[in-house]
Write an enzyme that holds these catalytic residues in place. Structure first.
Site, short mmCIF file in Angstrom:
data_model
loop_
_atom_site.label_atom_id
_atom_site.label_comp_id
_atom_site.label_asym_id
_atom_site.label_seq_id
_atom_site.Cartn_x
_atom_site.Cartn_y
_atom_site.Cartn_z
N GLN A 1 0.82 -1.22 0.00
CA GLN A 1 0.00 0.00 0.00
C GLN A 1 0.85 1.27 0.00
OE1 GLN A 1 -3.12 0.16 -0.61
NE2 GLN A 1 -3.90 -1.88 -0.15
N CYS B 1 -9.66 -9.03 0.22
CA CYS B 1 -9.46 -10.48 0.35
C CYS B 1 -10.37 -11.05 1.42
CB CYS B 1 -8.01 -10.80 0.67
SG CYS B 1 -6.92 -10.11 -0.54
#
Ligand SMILES: Cc1ncc(COP(=O)(O)O)c(C=O)c1O
Length: 388
Positions: free
Chosen positions: A189, A334
């Protein structure tokens, strides 16, 4: 549709599409082939590898050259780092067997899952606590390392995907160096949002992926400090020194390299995103004073906002947002689809109300002021409708 779910994936930059298409059309063949067509592909791949290494602040020359393995993305890079480095420690530890692996309690499911696989192999996995802002405790790591008979690996992310909270990696790196234990960081990220200097960071291994920075899905990388190797988790050919066998895709790697170049040249990207993110938070807070910004007291990535609206249910919010043409999420993509509470917010020991009513907004470099204005209106309307 207002897209505020860039942490899940980011729309590909049209210039990157152009690069991928051109590279495909140029017809690069198998970089492992001996013929001239193969050699041409190999040369291009190695040029891209060098350029990517440089942009990440890694060494490309001489004895201290770092290694970049191309993978299929962040999940594979994290699996290769944990499983590959842990296996390497067994191979080189004079019959000491599996040791202890330390991960933070806010890692991405791809790190948590790999650590679970290691525990099934006999490694002892230690979960490190975080504070109320979601920052990993360096002190707890120090204590645990000092007590450990056979520490082999620490894995702590650069910044969290749900809250954006930045982790004290430099301090952790110093600790790991003093204790002679390897450090992996998941920078998925971070890369493309804030400057990165692998050499300065002091970590041994770093994962990243192209699709979080306006690159293609299905390609990423694992950087390894010079001299470090991993045991493979895939078996087959000799590509990438047999540490990550499989035919490399020159076009995807070219797309990733270009996405990284665009991010590096976009000097005010972070400032632009944080200014819009901060305005979004402020205007929502003015309308909904009960709103809580999770991780607000810590340093955060410029584009991520984790908000809780006590009294509302995050799943109901998601459904309503979708109906209102607003794409947001409740946490890691996820783990989405499950209505389980976020393990990240749970690790921060936030109250049930805060966890239950939490949503994640993540901006991209292309998010506009007009989208922020509209997002404020729509989010406020949804919250008003959902509040009892
Ligand atoms: C922090 C973090 N690590 C790893 C991953 C997995 O990356 P990929 O989708 O490329 O497998 C993600 C994606 O959500 C992530 O946010």
């Amino acid at each position: 549709m207002i897209y505020l779910d860039h942490n899940s994936t980011s729309p590909i930059d049209p210039r990157v599409v152009e690069t991928i298409t051109t590279t495909l059309k140029e017809g690069y063949l198998n970089p492992a082939s001996q013929h001239r067509a193969g050699q041409r592909a190999r040369k291009q791949l190695e040029t891209l590898r060098n350029s990517t290494l440089k942009m990440l602040g890694a060494q490309t020359q001489g004895m201290s050259a770092d290694t970049l393995l191309f993978t299929s993305g962040g999940t594979e890079s994290n699996n290769l780092a944990l499983l590959g480095l842990a296996a390497q420690s067994v191979a080189s530890s004079d019959n000491k067997g599996p040791g202890e692996v330390f991960i933070s309690s806010i890692e991405h499911p791809s790190v948590v899952g790999a650590a679970q696989a290691l525990s099934r192999q006999g490694f002892v996995v230690v979960n490190l606590p975080v504070d109320q802002n979601g920052v990993v405790s360096v002190e707890a790591l120090g204590q645990r390392l000092a007590q450990s008979a056979h520490p082999v690996l620490v894995s702590v992310m650069m910044a969290n995907n749900e809250t954006g909270v930045i982790q004290p990696i430099r301090e952790i790196a110093d600790l790991c160096k003093n204790t002679d234990v390897l450090l992996h960081t998941d920078a998925v990220q971070w890369v493309g949002k804030l400057p990165i200097d692998f050499g300065q960071l002091g970590v041994d291994a770093m994962s990243f992926t192209a699709h979080k920075l306006q690159g293609p899905r299905g390609v990423g990388g694992l950087l390894l400090r010079h001299g470090l190797t991993v045991e493979p988790i895939l078996f087959g050919g000799f590509q990438q020194m047999a540490m990550r066998p499989g035919t490399e895709d020159v076009a995807l790697v070219a797309g990733m390299e270009h996405a990284l170049r665009i991010a590096n040249e976009d000097n005010d990207r972070a400032a632009r995103m944080s200014q819009r993110r901060d305005r979004l938070e402020k205007e929502l807070f003015d309308l909904q004073p009960n709103m809580v910004i999770n991780g607000q007291q810590a340093a955060r990535l410029p584009h991520t906002s984790n908000l809780s609206f006590p009294g509302i249910d995050r799943q109901a919010f998601l459904l309503a947002a979708d109906m209102n043409d607003l794409a947001v999420s409740t946490g890691s993509a996820c783990a989405s689809g499950s209505s389980e509470p976020s393990p990240v917010l749970m690790a921060m020991k936030l109250s049930d109300d805060i966890v239950r009513g939490s949503i994640r907004l993540s901006l991209g470099p292309t998010t506009t002021d007009a989208e922020i204005d509209q997002a404020v209106i729509r989010i406020n309307r949804i919250v008003e409708n959902l509040l009892p």
